[in-house]
Enzyme design. Structure first.
Site, PDB file in Angstrom:
ATOM      1  N   SER A 239      32.403  21.308  41.089  1.00  0.00           N
ATOM      2  CA  SER A 239      31.799  21.572  39.777  1.00  0.00           C
ATOM      3  C   SER A 239      30.285  21.522  39.932  1.00  0.00           C
ATOM      4  O   SER A 239      29.776  20.937  40.903  1.00  0.00           O
ATOM      5  CB  SER A 239      32.234  20.465  38.801  1.00  0.00           C
ATOM      6  OG  SER A 239      31.492  20.518  37.603  1.00  0.00           O
TER       7      SER A 239
ATOM      8  N   TYR B   3      34.106  11.711  36.225  1.00  0.00           N
ATOM      9  CA  TYR B   3      34.163  13.117  36.643  1.00  0.00           C
ATOM     10  C   TYR B   3      33.044  13.427  37.643  1.00  0.00           C
ATOM     11  O   TYR B   3      33.266  14.039  38.695  1.00  0.00           O
ATOM     12  CB  TYR B   3      34.056  14.002  35.403  1.00  0.00           C
ATOM     13  CG  TYR B   3      34.293  15.470  35.628  1.00  0.00           C
ATOM     14  CD1 TYR B   3      35.578  15.996  35.619  1.00  0.00           C
ATOM     15  CD2 TYR B   3      33.230  16.351  35.825  1.00  0.00           C
ATOM     16  CE1 TYR B   3      35.808  17.358  35.806  1.00  0.00           C
ATOM     17  CE2 TYR B   3      33.434  17.707  36.011  1.00  0.00           C
ATOM     18  CZ  TYR B   3      34.724  18.202  35.999  1.00  0.00           C
ATOM     19  OH  TYR B   3      34.936  19.562  36.194  1.00  0.00           O
TER      20      TYR B   3
END
Ligand code: NAD
Length: 256
Positions: free
Chosen positions: A138, A151
Site C-alpha cells: 500500500s 495497517y
C-alpha cells in the site's frame, strides 16, 4: 502471455484481488481464487473467470488469519508459479484506543499470511526454476496516516519482507516485489466513507474529494484492473530483473 502458469491470489473474491485474478486470466494464466468463506457465490467467481477467459480457475477457501490454513492453501494448490499476497483488512482508531484483537487480526492477515504462504510456495517455485511473489502492500507501506497504526505497521512489514525474500531468491528465476496502491474504490475503502462523513461532518463526495483523494494528486482513484495489469507486468520477462522493490500505483501520493 502467461499460458502454462498458475497464479494464486489470496483474498480474491472481491476488490483488488478479484481484479488481479481477472487480469492474470486475461493474460492466459490459470487462476486460484481464495477467501475465508466457502459459498456457491465464491465458486461461481472462479467458474465465471474460467468461462470468460478460457483458463482453468478454482476456488479454494482458507482463512488467512490462520497459519495452518495459509500453509495448507499452497499445498492444496499444488502448482503455484505466481503468488499474489493480497488478502487484507483495515481498522481505524487512535493508538491508545486501538483494540488488541484488531491489531492482532491485521498483523495476522496483512503481514504474517504473506510469510506463511511464501515459505511454502518458494520450494515449489525453485523446483520449476521460475516464480513470482507479488505482495499487495500500500502507499501505507511507504508513508503513514494517523489512526491506522496496525495497517501501516503491517504494510511497512510487507515491504521489508519483500526485500528479504528477493535477496533469498536472487538469481534463482524467482522475483519478489510489492505493489503499493493509493486509494482504489473497493469494499474496503467504501466501508471507511460513512465514518469519515461523520468525523468530518461532510457529504460523501466531499469526503472522497477532500479527505481521501487529497493525498492523491491525480484526484482519481486507481482501479483494481490497473493493479492487476501491474501484477501481470511483473510476471513477464520484461520484469525478470525487477526484484526487491516497490511499484507505486498511487496517482502521485508518494511523490508529495
Ligand atoms: P476488499 O475488502 O475488497 O478485499 C479484501 C479481500 O481479502 C477480500 O477478498 C476478503 O474476502 C479477503 N479477506 C479478508 N480477510 C480474509 C481472511 N481472513 N482470509 C482470507 N481472505 C480474507 O479490499 P481491497 O481494497 O480489495 O484490498 C485488497 C488488498 O489491497 C489489501 O491487502 C489492502 O490492504 C490493499 N490495498 C487496498 C487499497 C484500497 O484503496 N482499496 C489501497 C492500498 C492497498
Amino acid at each position: 502471455m502467461l499460458k502454462g502458469k498458475t497464479a494464486l491470489i489470496t483474498g480474491s473474491n472481491s476488490g483488488i484481488g478479484l481484479g488481479v485474478a481477472q487480469e492474470m486470466a486475461r493474460a492466459g494464466a490459470d487462476v486460484i481464487i481464495n477467501s475465508f468463506s466457502d459459498s456457491a457465490a465464491d465458486h461461481a467467481i472462479a467458474a465465471d473467470i474460467a468461462a470468460e477467459f478460457g483458463v482453468s480457475a478454482r476456488y479454494i477457501a482458507a482463512d488467512m488469519s490462520d497459519e495452518a490454513a495459509c500453509r495448507a492453501l499452497i499445498k492444496k494448490a499444488g502448482q503455484v508459479d505466481i503468488l499474489v499476497n493480497n488478502a487484507g483488512i483495515q481498522y481505524v482508531a487512535p493508538v491508545e484506543d486501538f483494540p488488541t484483537d484488531k491489531w492482532n487480526a491485521i498483523l495476522a492477515i496483512n503481514l504474517s499470511s504473506v510469510f506463511h504462504t511464501t515459505a511454502v510456495a518458494l520450494p515449489l517455485m525453485r523446483t520449476r526454476g521460475w516464480g513470482r511473489v507479488i505482495n499487495i502492500a500500500s502507499a501505507h507501506g511507504l508513508t503513514a496516516s494517523p489512526y491506522k497504526s496496525a495497517y501501516v505497521a503491517a504494510k511497512h512489514g510487507v515491504v521489508g519482507l519483500t526485500k528479504t525474500v528477493a535477496l533469498e531468491t536472487a538469481g534463482q528465476g524467482i522475483t519478489c516485489n510489492a505493489i503499493c496502491p493509493g486509494y482504489v474504490l473497493t469494499p474496503l475503502v467504501e466501508a471507511q466513507i460513512p465514518d469519515q462523513m461523520k468525523t468530518h461532518n461532510m457529504d460523501r463526495d466531499t469526503v472522497v474529494r477532500e479527505v481521501m483523494l487529497a493525498r492523491q494528486p491525480s484526484g482519481q482513484f486507481a482501479t483494481s484492473a490497473q493493479i492487476g495489469g501491474t501484477a501481470v507486468f511483473l510476471s513477464t520477462g520484461a520484469a525478470d530483473q525487477i526484484t526487491g522493490t516497490t511499484i507505486s500505483v498511487d496517482g502521485g501520493w508518494t511523490a508529495l
